[in-house]
Design a protein around this motif. Structure first.
Motif, PDB file in Angstrom:
ATOM      1  N   SER A   1       0.853  -1.182   0.000  1.00 13.98           N
ATOM      2  CA  SER A   1       0.000   0.000   0.000  1.00 13.98           C
ATOM      3  C   SER A   1       0.890   1.234   0.000  1.00 13.98           C
ATOM      4  CB  SER A   1      -0.911  -0.002   1.237  1.00 13.98           C
ATOM      5  OG  SER A   1      -1.683   1.177   1.282  1.00 13.98           O
ATOM      6  N   ARG A   2       0.685   2.100  -0.988  1.00 15.70           N
ATOM      7  CA  ARG A   2       1.489   3.318  -1.066  1.00 15.70           C
ATOM      8  C   ARG A   2       1.069   4.290   0.034  1.00 15.70           C
ATOM      9  NH1 ARG A   2       2.367   4.875  -7.377  1.00 15.70           N
ATOM     10  NH2 ARG A   2       4.212   5.862  -6.472  1.00 15.70           N
ATOM     11  N   MET A   3       1.996   5.094   0.492  1.00 12.20           N
ATOM     12  CA  MET A   3       1.733   5.952   1.641  1.00 12.20           C
ATOM     13  C   MET A   3       0.635   6.974   1.362  1.00 12.20           C
ATOM     14  SD  MET A   3       5.139   8.333   1.707  1.00 12.20           S
ATOM     15  CE  MET A   3       4.421   9.256   3.056  1.00 12.20           C
ATOM     16  N   ASP A   4       0.465   7.363   0.076  1.00 12.44           N
ATOM     17  CA  ASP A   4      -0.600   8.306  -0.257  1.00 12.44           C
ATOM     18  C   ASP A   4      -1.803   7.614  -0.888  1.00 12.44           C
ATOM     19  OD1 ASP A   4       0.576   7.613  -2.630  1.00 12.44           O
ATOM     20  OD2 ASP A   4       1.234   9.626  -3.173  1.00 12.44           O
ATOM     21  N   GLN A   5      -1.833   6.276  -0.780  1.00 11.28           N
ATOM     22  CA  GLN A   5      -2.963   5.463  -1.222  1.00 11.28           C
ATOM     23  C   GLN A   5      -3.173   5.465  -2.737  1.00 11.28           C
ATOM     24  OE1 GLN A   5      -4.212   3.585   1.267  1.00 11.28           O
ATOM     25  NE2 GLN A   5      -2.702   4.728   2.463  1.00 11.28           N
TER      26      GLN A   5
ATOM     27  N   CYS B   1       7.435   9.431  -4.894  1.00 14.00           N
ATOM     28  CA  CYS B   1       7.652  10.548  -3.983  1.00 14.00           C
ATOM     29  C   CYS B   1       8.982  10.311  -3.258  1.00 14.00           C
ATOM     30  CB  CYS B   1       6.500  10.674  -2.994  1.00 14.00           C
ATOM     31  SG  CYS B   1       6.340   9.286  -1.843  1.00 14.00           S
TER      32      CYS B   1
ATOM     33  N   GLU C   1       9.892   9.539  -0.160  1.00 17.29           N
ATOM     34  CA  GLU C   1      10.025   8.360   0.699  1.00 17.29           C
ATOM     35  C   GLU C   1      10.167   7.095  -0.126  1.00 17.29           C
ATOM     36  OE1 GLU C   1       7.942  10.800   1.224  1.00 17.29           O
ATOM     37  OE2 GLU C   1       8.464  11.544   3.226  1.00 17.29           O
ATOM     38  N   GLU C   2       9.422   6.998  -1.226  1.00 21.19           N
ATOM     39  CA  GLU C   2       9.536   5.836  -2.101  1.00 21.19           C
ATOM     40  C   GLU C   2      10.887   5.835  -2.825  1.00 21.19           C
ATOM     41  OE1 GLU C   2       4.775   5.309  -3.186  1.00 21.19           O
ATOM     42  OE2 GLU C   2       6.043   6.623  -4.385  1.00 21.19           O
TER      43      GLU C   2
END
Length: 238
Positions: free
Chosen positions: A2-6, A176, A178-179
């Motif tokens: 799951s990506r942090m920004d959904q 982004c 963090e990714e």
């Protein structure tokens, strides 16, 4: 994962391009890709560099990050009396990318400088600079045509750029910060509107990657670039 920004794995961050953000520049825009914000201006000057053939023009770029564009303040390049290697490498990329869509002989003996200043960086500043830089360039060309300086557009194509990567063994579009900072593989892709590749910058940060994975990343970037080009087109036709 799951990506942090959904976002979905193949989904761009929210993109907004605000044109005519600077009243003095021949062309300008503010591009926002998620939390990455870049101010792009195009300045036109008469005359071309010495290495350019007689009768032709030139397109070049400069890139910099404001001191608080990142999580910690960075020193301005001018305070270090030289351009940082990263800034130098990125501005060369931007210049090469934009020249790929210009017929220099139709530009005449003039220079267009694209300044890309990162107001806030959250990954993908170089790709946002290419995408916004093209809009600033196209707006400058539109002005030169409207005031009679040019009689024919030197633009032969459009150009946009986006990143993709492998994070946790999954392929993700438009990383982004963090990714990007935890990516096993990171790839930046610059493409023309007609689908041609201008540049690929792929790096195995955490592991080697296969040719099949590279192709899949390029396909993912191509999807994102098409979406960015649709946004560029709406702005320029507005």
């Amino acid at each position: 994962m799951s990506r942090m920004d959904q976002r979905k794995n193949d989904q761009l961050r929210p993109v907004e391009i605000l044109p005519h953000i600077n009243k003095f520049a021949e062309g300008s825009c503010l591009i926002r890709c998620g939390s990455t914000h870049v101010l792009c201006t195009a300045s036109v000057e008469e005359g071309a560099p010495r290495h350019v053939p007689e009768g032709s023009g030139w397109v070049t770029a400069e890139y910099s990050m404001l001191p608080r564009a990142n999580r910690e303040r960075s020193r301005r390049d001018v305070s270090k009396l030289k351009l940082s290697p990263r800034s130098a490498e990125i501005q060369r990329l931007i210049g090469r990318s934009l020249r790929a869509c210009v017929d220099m002989s139709k530009l005449g003996e003039r220079t267009v400088t694209i300044d890309c200043d990162v107001l806030q960086g959250d990954g993908g500043t170089r790709t946002a600079s290419v995408t916004g830089g093209y809009v600033a360039l196209a707006l400058a060309v539109k002005k030169l045509l409207s005031d009679g300086t040019l009689t024919e557009s030197p633009l032969v194509d459009s150009v946009a750029a986006v990143s993709a990567g492998i994070v946790g063994d999954e392929l993700l579009l438009d990383l982004c910060y963090e990714e990007d900072s935890s990516a096993q593989v990171d790839l930046n892709c610059v493409m023309t509107g007609s689908g041609g590749l201008v540049e690929l910058q792929g790096t195995g940060e955490g592991r080697a990657f296969t040719i099949a994975e590279q192709r899949a990343l390029v396909d993912l970037c191509a999807k994102g670039v098409r979406e960015l080009q649709n946004i560029q087109k709406r702005i320029l036709e507005g």
